[in-house]
Design an enzyme around this catalytic site. Structure first.
Site, short mmCIF file in Angstrom:
data_model
loop_
_atom_site.label_atom_id
_atom_site.label_comp_id
_atom_site.label_asym_id
_atom_site.label_seq_id
_atom_site.Cartn_x
_atom_site.Cartn_y
_atom_site.Cartn_z
N LYS A 176 0.90 -1.22 -0.07
CA LYS A 176 -0.01 -0.09 0.03
C LYS A 176 0.95 1.00 0.08
O LYS A 176 1.46 1.94 0.92
CB LYS A 176 -0.84 -0.05 1.29
CG LYS A 176 -2.06 0.66 1.20
CD LYS A 176 -3.16 0.84 1.97
CE LYS A 176 -4.07 1.74 2.42
NZ LYS A 176 -4.80 2.41 1.05
N1 PMP Z 1 -7.60 -1.18 -3.35
C1 PMP Z 1 -6.89 0.04 -2.96
C2 PMP Z 1 -6.43 0.80 -4.22
C3 PMP Z 1 -7.14 0.62 -1.73
O1 PMP Z 1 -6.77 1.87 -1.90
C4 PMP Z 1 -7.95 0.12 -0.76
C5 PMP Z 1 -8.03 0.72 0.40
N2 PMP Z 1 -6.94 0.80 1.53
C6 PMP Z 1 -8.40 -1.20 -0.98
C7 PMP Z 1 -8.20 -1.95 -2.19
C8 PMP Z 1 -9.38 -1.74 -0.06
O2 PMP Z 1 -8.18 -2.14 1.08
P1 PMP Z 1 -8.83 -2.35 2.48
O3 PMP Z 1 -9.91 -3.14 2.42
O4 PMP Z 1 -7.84 -2.99 3.13
O5 PMP Z 1 -8.93 -0.90 3.02
#
Ligand code: PMP
Length: 308
Positions: A176
Site C-alpha cells: 500500500k
Molecule cells: N484497493 C485500493 C487501491 C485501496 O486503496 C484500498 C483501500 N485501502 C483497497 C483496495 C481496500 O483495502 P482495505 O479493505 O484493506 O481498506
C-alpha cells in the site's frame, strides 16, 4: 438480512472534514515519530524523499466504538508494505499498534478514520535513499461515509478508467504505497469530471481489477464473483466480506473477470476501509439495482465492524 434488522442509515460524507476546514487546520493531537504532538507540529521539510520520489507507505483504518477494526492486520500490512519498498521502520509492531490507540484517544474519538504513514526523510535528496531515515505518523480524524451518503445508499456510478493496474513486474503491487495512487487520483478526477463517482480499473491483462480505493464484487445467479487479487491489494475489507458472505451461505468465486462479463451481472458493490460496503448502480452505460445480496452484506459488515 436478519429479520427485524434495518438497512443502516449513513451519516454525512467524510472526504471533506466535518467543519469543511482544510486538514492541516483541523487541530488536536497526532502521533509523530514516537510521541503525541500538537496538530501543527505534524510537518516535514519540503526536501523530503517520500514527497519527491514516492518512498511512502500508509494504512487506512477505521475505529468503531473505540475499537480500531482489524488493527493488527493493518499494522502488519504497514510493516509488509515498508519491507517491500526496503524501508526500515524503527518502531516495533507493538509500538505502532499502540500508537493507533494513543492517537485515537488523544483526539477523544471513538469513531474515526486512522491514517498511519511511513516515509523516507530529508537526509539525502537523490533517487538513492540509502542515508535517509524512515519517519512514522498516525493521525486520526472524524470521517463519515466515504461517498455522499444519499448517493451511496442508492448506488454510486463507476466509469471505466483509462489507466490499468500494473503488472507485478512493473510495480510493487502488493504494497500500500503512495506512488501506486498517482493513476488512481487521475482516474478518479476524470470520472468525477464526467459525472461519475469513481473509476473502475482493469489490470495490465485487461481483466477487471478494482476501483481507485476499493475492491469490487459482483453478484451473478446468487453467487459472489470477485477478481483474483494477483496484481492489486487483497483488501482487509474484501477478506472480511468474503468471510461474511460464506457465513451467510453465499458462494464466493475468486477468478479473472473480463469487462464484457459486467453486463451479465445482477448486482455490484465495492468494499474498502473507507468505502465500507458501497452499492454500485452503474458501470459505464450499464445500470444495476441495489439487490438483496448487496443489502445483506452491507448490513452484515455494518454490524460486524461494530461487534453487533
Ligand atoms: N484497493 C485500493 C487501491 C485501496 O486503496 C484500498 C483501500 N485501502 C483497497 C483496495 C481496500 O483495502 P482495505 O479493505 O484493506 O481498506
Amino acid at each position: 438480512m436478519a429479520e427485524g434488522a434495518t438497512f443502516p442509515k449513513i451519516a454525512r460524507c467524510g472526504v471533506h472534514t466535518m467543519a469543511n476546514v482544510p486538514f492541516d487546520k483541523l487541530g488536536g493531537k497526532l502521533w509523530y515519530n514516537g510521541e503525541l504532538v500538537d496538530w501543527d507540529a505534524g510537518r516535514f521539510h519540503i526536501l523530503t524523499h517520500g514527497l519527491h520520489y514516492g518512498s511512502c507507505v500508509f494504512e487506512g483504518e477505521r475505529a468503531y466504538g473505540g475499537k480500531i477494526f482489524k488493527h493488527q492486520e493493518h499494522t502488519d500490512r504497514l510493516f509488509k508494505s515498508a519491507e517491500i519498498l526496503g524501508m526500515d521502520i524503527s518502531y516495533s509492531n507493538k509500538e505502532l499498534f499502540d500508537a493507533g490507540y494513543e492517537s485515537l484517544e488523544a483526539q477523544g474519538f471513538t469513531d474515526a478514520y486512522v491514517r498511519a504513514v511511513a516515509w523516507r526523510g530529508s537526509e539525502m535528496m537523490a533517487i538513492s535513499a540509502q542515508q535517509t531515515t524512515t519517519h512514522v505518523a498516525v493521525i486520526c480524524w472524524d470521517m463519515g461515509s466515504y461517498f455522499d451518503p444519499e448517493a451511496r445508499m442508492a448506488g454510486i456510478k463507476l466509469q471505466w478508467a483509462k489507466y490499468k493496474r500494473p503488472s507485478p513486474e512493473c510495480a510493487p503491487v502488493h504494497a500500500k504505497a503512495a506512488g501506486l495512487y498517482m493513476i488512481c487520483t487521475m482516474s478518479k478526477h476524470e470520472a468525477e469530471a464526467n459525472g461519475f463517482n469513481d473509476a473502475l480499473m482493469v489490470d495490465w491483462r485487461g481483466y477487471v481489477a478494482e476501483c481507485t480505493g476499493a475492491n469490487i464484487f459482483f453478484v451473478k445467479d446468487g453467487a459472489l464473483h470477485t477478481p483474483t487479487p494477483d496484481c492489486f491489494l487483497n483488501g482487509i475489507t474484501r477478506q472480511t466480506v468474503i468471510e461474511l458472505a460464506e457465513k451467510a451461505g453465499v458462494e464466493v468465486v475468486e477468478r479473472h473477470i473480463m469487462p464484457e462479463e459486467v453486463s451479465e451481472m445482477q448486482e455490484v458493490f465495492i468494499v474498502g476501509t473507507a468505502a465500507e460496503v458501497t452499492p454500485i448502480n452503474q458501470i459505464g452505460d450499464i445500470h444495476y439495482q441495489v439487490g438483496e445480496v448487496t443489502r445483506t452484506l452491507l448490513t452484515d459488515y455494518h454490524n460486524h465492524v461494530r461487534g453487533i
